[in-house]
Design a protein around this motif. Structure first.
Motif, PDB file in Angstrom:
ATOM      1  N   GLU A  17      -5.892  13.342  -9.202  1.00 52.95           N
ATOM      2  CA  GLU A  17      -6.411  13.007  -7.876  1.00 52.95           C
ATOM      3  C   GLU A  17      -5.600  11.919  -7.191  1.00 52.95           C
ATOM      4  O   GLU A  17      -5.705  11.726  -5.976  1.00 52.95           O
ATOM      5  N   THR A  18      -4.773  11.190  -7.956  1.00 54.60           N
ATOM      6  CA  THR A  18      -4.019  10.064  -7.392  1.00 54.60           C
ATOM      7  C   THR A  18      -2.732  10.492  -6.706  1.00 54.60           C
ATOM      8  O   THR A  18      -2.070   9.652  -6.081  1.00 54.60           O
ATOM      9  N   MET A  19      -2.375  11.757  -6.802  1.00 61.25           N
ATOM     10  CA  MET A  19      -1.069  12.191  -6.285  1.00 61.25           C
ATOM     11  C   MET A  19      -0.892  11.875  -4.797  1.00 61.25           C
ATOM     12  O   MET A  19       0.215  11.585  -4.344  1.00 61.25           O
ATOM     13  N   ALA A  20      -1.976  11.905  -4.050  1.00 61.94           N
ATOM     14  CA  ALA A  20      -1.870  11.669  -2.611  1.00 61.94           C
ATOM     15  C   ALA A  20      -1.542  10.222  -2.283  1.00 61.94           C
ATOM     16  O   ALA A  20      -1.117   9.913  -1.159  1.00 61.94           O
ATOM     17  N   PHE A  21      -1.718   9.325  -3.238  1.00 61.61           N
ATOM     18  CA  PHE A  21      -1.553   7.903  -2.948  1.00 61.61           C
ATOM     19  C   PHE A  21      -0.138   7.377  -3.184  1.00 61.61           C
ATOM     20  O   PHE A  21       0.197   6.286  -2.729  1.00 61.61           O
ATOM     21  N   PHE A  22       0.687   8.141  -3.875  1.00 61.79           N
ATOM     22  CA  PHE A  22       2.055   7.668  -4.126  1.00 61.79           C
ATOM     23  C   PHE A  22       2.850   7.538  -2.832  1.00 61.79           C
ATOM     24  O   PHE A  22       3.457   6.477  -2.584  1.00 61.79           O
ATOM     25  N   PRO A  23       2.876   8.574  -1.965  1.00 58.16           N
ATOM     26  CA  PRO A  23       3.610   8.423  -0.699  1.00 58.16           C
ATOM     27  C   PRO A  23       3.019   7.338   0.198  1.00 58.16           C
ATOM     28  O   PRO A  23       3.722   6.779   1.043  1.00 58.16           O
ATOM     29  N   LEU A  24       1.739   7.040   0.034  1.00 59.11           N
ATOM     30  CA  LEU A  24       1.082   6.018   0.837  1.00 59.11           C
ATOM     31  C   LEU A  24       1.458   4.614   0.393  1.00 59.11           C
ATOM     32  O   LEU A  24       1.735   3.722   1.202  1.00 59.11           O
ATOM     33  N   LEU A  25       1.500   4.402  -0.918  1.00 56.88           N
ATOM     34  CA  LEU A  25       1.679   3.066  -1.464  1.00 56.88           C
ATOM     35  C   LEU A  25       3.146   2.648  -1.586  1.00 56.88           C
ATOM     36  O   LEU A  25       3.475   1.459  -1.462  1.00 56.88           O
ATOM     37  N   ILE A  26       4.039   3.605  -1.827  1.00 58.76           N
ATOM     38  CA  ILE A  26       5.451   3.274  -2.017  1.00 58.76           C
ATOM     39  C   ILE A  26       6.053   2.564  -0.795  1.00 58.76           C
ATOM     40  O   ILE A  26       6.720   1.524  -0.944  1.00 58.76           O
ATOM     41  N   PRO A  27       5.838   3.054   0.439  1.00 55.38           N
ATOM     42  CA  PRO A  27       6.410   2.341   1.592  1.00 55.38           C
ATOM     43  C   PRO A  27       5.889   0.912   1.728  1.00 55.38           C
ATOM     44  O   PRO A  27       6.640   0.010   2.118  1.00 55.38           O
ATOM     45  N   ILE A  28       4.617   0.697   1.415  1.00 56.76           N
ATOM     46  CA  ILE A  28       4.037  -0.644   1.524  1.00 56.76           C
ATOM     47  C   ILE A  28       4.668  -1.588   0.515  1.00 56.76           C
ATOM     48  O   ILE A  28       5.053  -2.718   0.851  1.00 56.76           O
ATOM     49  N   MET A  29       4.795  -1.145  -0.719  1.00 58.36           N
ATOM     50  CA  MET A  29       5.373  -1.991  -1.762  1.00 58.36           C
ATOM     51  C   MET A  29       6.854  -2.284  -1.488  1.00 58.36           C
ATOM     52  O   MET A  29       7.323  -3.403  -1.680  1.00 58.36           O
ATOM     53  N   MET A  30       7.584  -1.279  -1.011  1.00 55.95           N
ATOM     54  CA  MET A  30       9.004  -1.491  -0.713  1.00 55.95           C
ATOM     55  C   MET A  30       9.168  -2.358   0.527  1.00 55.95           C
ATOM     56  O   MET A  30      10.113  -3.143   0.637  1.00 55.95           O
ATOM     57  N   GLY A  31       8.258  -2.237   1.469  1.00 58.82           N
ATOM     58  CA  GLY A  31       8.350  -2.987   2.701  1.00 58.82           C
ATOM     59  C   GLY A  31       8.216  -4.489   2.518  1.00 58.82           C
ATOM     60  O   GLY A  31       8.680  -5.265   3.365  1.00 58.82           O
ATOM     61  N   VAL A  32       7.589  -4.917   1.435  1.00 55.86           N
ATOM     62  CA  VAL A  32       7.427  -6.358   1.183  1.00 55.86           C
ATOM     63  C   VAL A  32       8.420  -6.857   0.143  1.00 55.86           C
ATOM     64  O   VAL A  32       8.283  -7.978  -0.370  1.00 55.86           O
ATOM     65  N   GLY A  33       9.387  -6.000  -0.220  1.00 57.59           N
ATOM     66  CA  GLY A  33      10.434  -6.455  -1.118  1.00 57.59           C
ATOM     67  C   GLY A  33      10.319  -5.980  -2.550  1.00 57.59           C
ATOM     68  O   GLY A  33      11.134  -6.357  -3.390  1.00 57.59           O
TER      69      GLY A  33
END
Length: 505
Positions: free
Chosen positions: A144-160
């Motif tokens: 069920e978590t598969m949808a959250f990877f594309p969501l969370l990756i940009p946020i984590m990369m965006g802060v360094g």
């Protein structure tokens, strides 16, 4: 065809869980031709009596028996208890999750949390990992978590940070949650059902383990994230950072989600309440303390009341004494409650429920196919012989040694059978009996089983959860192994220590 294409064409592909389990069934059938048949005397409730093993006439199994094994595994016979109640429960909880997902409440709820804590990523990492860990521990959150990877990756990369941080937040937390499952129906529930103990037995010790391993995973991810933020070249995926920035549209970040609707908030409350009720219903309160009989007395009052007893029924089972039938009813009832709370149309509800059941149909059938292995062993009457071997070789071992060896055994098999339900159905019958011979509580064996499943599905290429997550995140398996190696070893050692302690409590 170039060399690369030829390599892809001839690359070994791991067979499915069904093929592996059916192959094991054939293998066990062949063993009935070589292993002497034997049996144990039993008590009236079916418990094997240690020291009563005796050999009997051979009961070799043929092709007919192999093909019949999955059917017997589902419906049962005189020698083998069927998996029908477990399979139905799995289907109903699939329907429940399908209805919840139809409302969008679960996805939008996590998106709202992500957006709220943007700018406070370290705090966000802790909150999300706790939520995902609890999800893995309570209902086996994984695919069920598969949808959250594309969501969370940009946020984590965006802060360094990097993509590995996002993958770790989701994947590691659900896996350690699965490792320390509390009432996970696909791990704790199935395994406990096979050895006929309540899933609530051993709950408190598993909660302690859950806190420990979740804290370990959180520290591991935060430590790496801060290291990457200080020096991006320390990232294990630094070579693909620019490509990832474009691939995941990091510059654009994630747009603010729409606020949760009133109906979605109500759905989330019902969702959480369902698992709270399940936990309360499964915990054997009176066996912990005889004075904790509030639910029994309340249930007696309801069923004894002329009006309520007639309306609600006389056969209501009190909280604390629930089993698969009762928790199946709970998820079915709460699915209907969510339908009304979300104002879902009847047609939408039926479609969502049936689609949710369809998503877990393979898991439900895997349980039956795996139980067919036990059916072949029982019909061939080699179960007793194998148990006798275990009794003579393991019964003299100290309890901690038995618990740790059981954990190692489950870890090896988890590579071949990454399905927790399939692994439980294939092995728990025998391991539960061996635990009796070694005077080890059944809940300890359940803990060893589910710990192995959670740990190994975090690293084995046979795990659909792992491979799907890495594919979505464009992270190679070797990079993942390199990054998680120390954590996996640490989790293995901590789990061994936990099992050694609880085995003597």
């Amino acid at each position: 065809m170039n060399e690369s294409d030829q390599m892809k064409k001839h690359r070994f592909k791991m067979p499915s869980a069904f093929t592996i389990l059916f192959g094991l069934t054939v293998f066990i059938a062949i063993l009935t031709w070589f292993i002497p048949a034997g049996t144990y005397s039993t008590t009236p409730d079916g418990t094997l009596i240690s020291g009563t093993y005796r050999t009997v006439a051979s009961h070799t199994q043929g092709l007919w028996d192999v093909l019949m094994a999955p059917i017997i595994g589902m419906i049962g016979n005189k020698q083998t208890t069927g998996a029908i109640e477990i399979s139905i429960f799995i289907l109903v909880i699939g329907g429940f999750l399908g209805v919840v997902n139809q409302t969008g409440a679960l996805d939008d709820g996590i998106r709202a949390i992500v957006h709220r804590y943007t700018g406070h990523e370290k705090r966000l990492i802790i909150i999300l990992m706790i939520l995902f860990s609890v999800g893995g521990s309570t209902y086996g959150m994984g695919e069920e978590t598969m949808a959250f990877f594309p969501l969370l990756i940009p946020i984590m990369m965006g802060v360094g940070y990097d993509s590995l941080v996002a993958v770790g937040i989701i994947l590691l937390s659900t896996r350690v949650g699965d490792l320390a499952s509390t009432v996970n129906p696909f791990a704790t529930g199935v395994a406990s059902g096979i050895i006929k103990i309540s899933p609530g037995v051993g709950l408190f010790s598993r909660v302690i383990l859950l806190v420990i391993v979740t804290a370990m995973a959180i520290w591991f991810v935060i430590h790496y994230a801060e290291k990457v933020k200080k020096d991006p070249t320390k990232s294990l995926v630094y070579s693909q950072r620019q490509e990832d920035m474009k691939r995941f549209s990091v510059a654009d970040r994630t747009s603010a989600p729409k606020p949760l609707t009133k109906n979605q908030k109500h759905v989330l409350w019902v969702f959480c309440l369902t698992f709270v009720i399940m936990i309360v219903g499964l915990v054997p309160w009176t066996s912990i303390n005889k004075s904790w009989n509030f639910f029994d007395r309340f249930n007696s009052w309801i069923t004894g009341n002329a009006f309520l007893g007639t309306i609600l029924g006389k056969d209501i089972v009190s909280l604390g004494n629930w089993y698969f039938n009762e928790i199946t009813l709970l998820f079915l009832l709460m699915s209907i409650v969510i339908m009304f709370v979300s104002h879902m149309k009847e047609g939408q509800f039926i479609n969502a429920f049936m689609n949710g059941m369809a998503d877990l149909l393979n898991v439900a059938i895997i349980v039956a196919v795996a139980r067919g292995i036990q059916a072949i062993m029982n019909s061939g009457m080699i179960t007793g012989t194998i148990l006798h071997l275990g009794e003579t070789s393991l019964s003299g071992l100290p309890k901690p040694v038995f618990a740790i060896l059981a954990f190692v055994f489950f870890c090896v098999l988890s590579v071949l059978i990454p399905s927790s339900s399939g692994l439980a159905a294939a092995t728990m019958g025998i391991m539960g009996s061996l635990a009796v011979f070694s005077h080890v509580e059944g809940s300890v064996v359940v803990s060893a089983f589910q710990a192995s499943s959670g740990l190994i599905t975090a690293i084995t290429p046979t795990s659909a959860i792992l491979m799907g997550a890495l594919a979505l995140s464009h992270v190679s398996l070797t990079t993942w192994w390199k990054w998680t190696a120390k954590l996996i070893v640490s989790l293995f050692v901590v789990t061994c220590g936990f099992l050694a302690i609880v085995s003597v409590m």
